[in-house]
Write an enzyme that holds these catalytic residues in place. Structure first.
Site, PDB file in Angstrom:
ATOM      1  CG  HIS A   8      -0.404   0.107   2.529  1.00 34.13           C
ATOM      2  ND1 HIS A   8       0.419  -0.857   3.073  1.00 34.13           N
ATOM      3  CD2 HIS A   8      -0.511   1.071   3.490  1.00 34.13           C
ATOM      4  CE1 HIS A   8       0.781  -0.512   4.293  1.00 34.13           C
ATOM      5  NE2 HIS A   8       0.231   0.665   4.563  1.00 34.13           N
ATOM      6  CG  ASP A  19       3.584   1.336   7.384  1.00 32.32           C
ATOM      7  OD1 ASP A  19       3.114   1.669   6.283  1.00 32.32           O
ATOM      8  OD2 ASP A  19       2.882   0.970   8.338  1.00 32.32           O
ATOM      9  CG  HIS A  51      -4.208  -0.110   6.830  1.00 36.46           C
ATOM     10  ND1 HIS A  51      -4.279   0.474   8.076  1.00 36.46           N
ATOM     11  CD2 HIS A  51      -3.082   0.389   6.238  1.00 36.46           C
ATOM     12  CE1 HIS A  51      -3.247   1.280   8.238  1.00 36.46           C
ATOM     13  NE2 HIS A  51      -2.512   1.249   7.133  1.00 36.46           N
TER      14      HIS A  51
END
Length: 248
Positions: free
Chosen positions: A100, A104, A162
């Protein structure tokens, strides 16, 4: 005799350094460790406001001597270290995929692109990377199921969760799912950062993942400990609980 012992000690320290960068509680470093045959876990850290140093994990999957990076470390500098580590092991880094657009998962794209290592991202991820960071992966994944390495590494878009763009990566032989931030660890009491989340779609996206890969043995979240498919069920429950609270 002492010189021989000293030389042996230096050799042992060097090997340990190559296998895993040491962690220091005050200044955690990139760590790399073998978790199963041909699969290494990398963990990097970023200081994030009130949460302090936040660990994020990714994988390096090795087929013969060819390596594939799944998610980058937080930073370009740690990604450079990981690239160098693959070379030191005698591996050729063939490609990297990010799950994504958040840092991170994609924080090291520049380092990879500068070295002309092929980078892959789902079409929605590339759109969000361009919008928020002004950069993109060099290869766009158009389909919802994409074979990065035939019969071995598959990228799957299950739907929003998410983020709108989150994908998971399936490793066929060890029946391992790298789910990244799409799933929460069993210790998580909530869904965490919801700034870009699609919570209403999350439970269905979990179901899509379980339907696509019914024989999951091991699941790796982006944060927290690995486990089995119970991580997926736990995440779906957290999402449903959140939605129920919002509808009260």
């Amino acid at each position: 005799m002492f010189s021989s012992i000293n030389a042996l000690g230096k050799s042992i320290l060097y090997v340990l350094f190559i296998i895993s960068f040491n962690l220091n509680a005050a200044d955690p470093k990139l760590t790399i460790k073998l978790i199963q045959n041909g699969v290494y876990e990398h963990i990097s850290y970023q200081h994030v406001g009130q949460w302090g140093n936040v660990a994020a994990r990714g994988l390096v999957v090795v087929d013969d001597k060819e390596a594939y990076m799944i998610d980058t470390p937080w930073s370009n500098s740690d990604t450079e270290k990981l690239i160098n580590w693959t070379k030191e092991q005698g591996f050729t880094l063939k490609a990297a995929v990010v799950t994504h657009f958040h840092q991170d998962a994609s924080g090291g794209l520049v380092a990879l692109n500068q070295r002309n290592i092929p980078t892959y991202a789902y079409k929605k991820t590339n759109q969000l990377l361009k919008k928020h960071k002004g950069l993109s992966a060099t290869h766009i994944i158009e389909e919802d199921k994409f074979s990065l390495l035939k019969d071995k590494i598959e990228v799957f878009y299950p739907g929003g969760g998410h983020t709108a763009d989150n994908v998971v990566v399936w490793l066929e032989k060890p029946q391992t799912l790298f789910a990244g931030c799409f799933v929460k660890g069993l210790n998580s009491k909530n869904l965490g950062n919801l700034e870009d989340a699609r919570v209403s779609k999350w439970p269905t996206s979990i179901e899509n993942t379980l339907s696509a890969y019914p024989h999951i043995k091991l699941v790796f979240p982006g944060h927290g400990r690995a486990g089995d498919k119970s991580l997926l069920l736990h995440t779906a429950k957290l999402a449903k609980n959140y939605l129920a609270e919002q509808n009260k």
